[in-house]
Design an enzyme around this catalytic site. Sequence first.
Site, mmCIF file in Angstrom:
data_model
loop_
_atom_site.group_PDB
_atom_site.id
_atom_site.type_symbol
_atom_site.label_atom_id
_atom_site.label_comp_id
_atom_site.label_asym_id
_atom_site.label_seq_id
_atom_site.Cartn_x
_atom_site.Cartn_y
_atom_site.Cartn_z
ATOM 1 N N HIS A 134 -76.915 -150.490 -11.508
ATOM 2 C CA HIS A 134 -76.265 -151.320 -12.524
ATOM 3 C C HIS A 134 -75.284 -152.281 -11.858
ATOM 4 O O HIS A 134 -74.956 -152.146 -10.678
ATOM 5 C CB HIS A 134 -75.563 -150.449 -13.568
ATOM 6 C CG HIS A 134 -74.321 -149.767 -13.072
ATOM 7 N ND1 HIS A 134 -73.205 -149.572 -13.853
ATOM 8 C CD2 HIS A 134 -74.010 -149.193 -11.864
ATOM 9 C CE1 HIS A 134 -72.268 -148.932 -13.177
ATOM 10 N NE2 HIS A 134 -72.724 -148.692 -11.973
ATOM 11 N N HIS B 80 -72.756 -151.486 -22.186
ATOM 12 C CA HIS B 80 -73.128 -151.453 -20.769
ATOM 13 C C HIS B 80 -74.545 -150.895 -20.634
ATOM 14 O O HIS B 80 -74.972 -150.050 -21.422
ATOM 15 C CB HIS B 80 -72.154 -150.602 -19.965
ATOM 16 C CG HIS B 80 -72.326 -150.765 -18.480
ATOM 17 N ND1 HIS B 80 -71.888 -151.886 -17.807
ATOM 18 C CD2 HIS B 80 -72.926 -149.974 -17.548
ATOM 19 C CE1 HIS B 80 -72.191 -151.778 -16.522
ATOM 20 N NE2 HIS B 80 -72.821 -150.622 -16.346
ATOM 21 N N CYS C 123 -74.094 -156.892 -16.344
ATOM 22 C CA CYS C 123 -74.965 -155.714 -16.500
ATOM 23 C C CYS C 123 -76.279 -156.044 -17.207
ATOM 24 O O CYS C 123 -77.362 -155.705 -16.713
ATOM 25 C CB CYS C 123 -74.218 -154.590 -17.207
ATOM 26 S SG CYS C 123 -73.883 -154.861 -18.967
#
Length: 347
Positions: free
Chosen positions: A322, A310, A262
């Site tokens: 993402h 994240h 990520c």
Amino acid sequence: MGAHRRPRQRATGGGRARTAATITLAGAATATGLGGGTGHADPQPTAAQVRAKVDKLYQEAEVATEKYNGAKEKADAAEQRLEDLRDEAARKEDRLNSAREALGSVAAAQYRSGGLDPALQLALSSAPDRYLDGAAFAERAGSRQQAEVGRVRKELREIGQLRGAARVEVSSLKSRRAELKRHRETVTGKLESARRLLSRLTAEERADVGDRAARSAPGPRESLSASAQAPNSRAAAAVAYAHQKLGSPYVWGATGPNAFDCSGLIQAAYRAAGISLPRTTYAQIDAGRRVPRSELLPGDLVFFYSGISHVGIYVGNGRMIHAPNPSAPVRVAPVDEMPFAGATRVV
């Protein structure tokens, strides 16, 4: 007496037999109970329960991944500092060798001259004028010798300091590498546990784990629209890069160009826009100006979970791009699919 003993022996034997029989029956009962327990074991988890466990494992793996990324960044920096120190030490050792050679030349010249006292040499000289010229040269040579000695001492001192600093960096590097190993083992352990859980599901259920929300890639017009809405050209370039990477696989620790985790995707997107971002989510959130969720614009970074583990890049209309986890490639997803933790505008 013999007749008396025989019945006792039979009684004892019978007692042992009864005890053995009792144990055997107890064992059989236990075995039966265990068999019954197996028959009444907890039911296998449902697909929904497996998905929940897998999601939790992926989230825990991502926390460990960001710690790994941070430790790797520090290890790489320590390794570079160590290499720089070694290069500088090598240069100083070259200068030290040159200074030693010069000092050796002066010492050899003095040895050849005999090292006599100047007044005695003048008294014995058959050509005092020439000797006086030579004495002046000797004084200059003495000054040069002192300078060379000073240079040698300085180089030795600096080389010693560099070697000390290098030892510190070697120790730091060993510590960072041990930390990397720990985080790597955590990540791989979590991912292996998730893989084993997923293997219990059908192919259709496994596919559902990777695609439970509407995450279809936007069309070309939508991509252009999101870039156009970005507050500046660099944010637009980062969004465009992220769109180009849709479908790329998630690989923990990867920063592109063909696979990402990520924070690696975010770093690569802004690198393509000419901006250097930190490697980890918990550092990236401080790389720009915080913005409220209600004011998000394309190019803003959106962060999730309390530990900031994240990140995605906002592309407008409540959606982001993402790199989710190993079960799904880089894709578009709703911003509200995970617990929102904050947002940053990089430029």
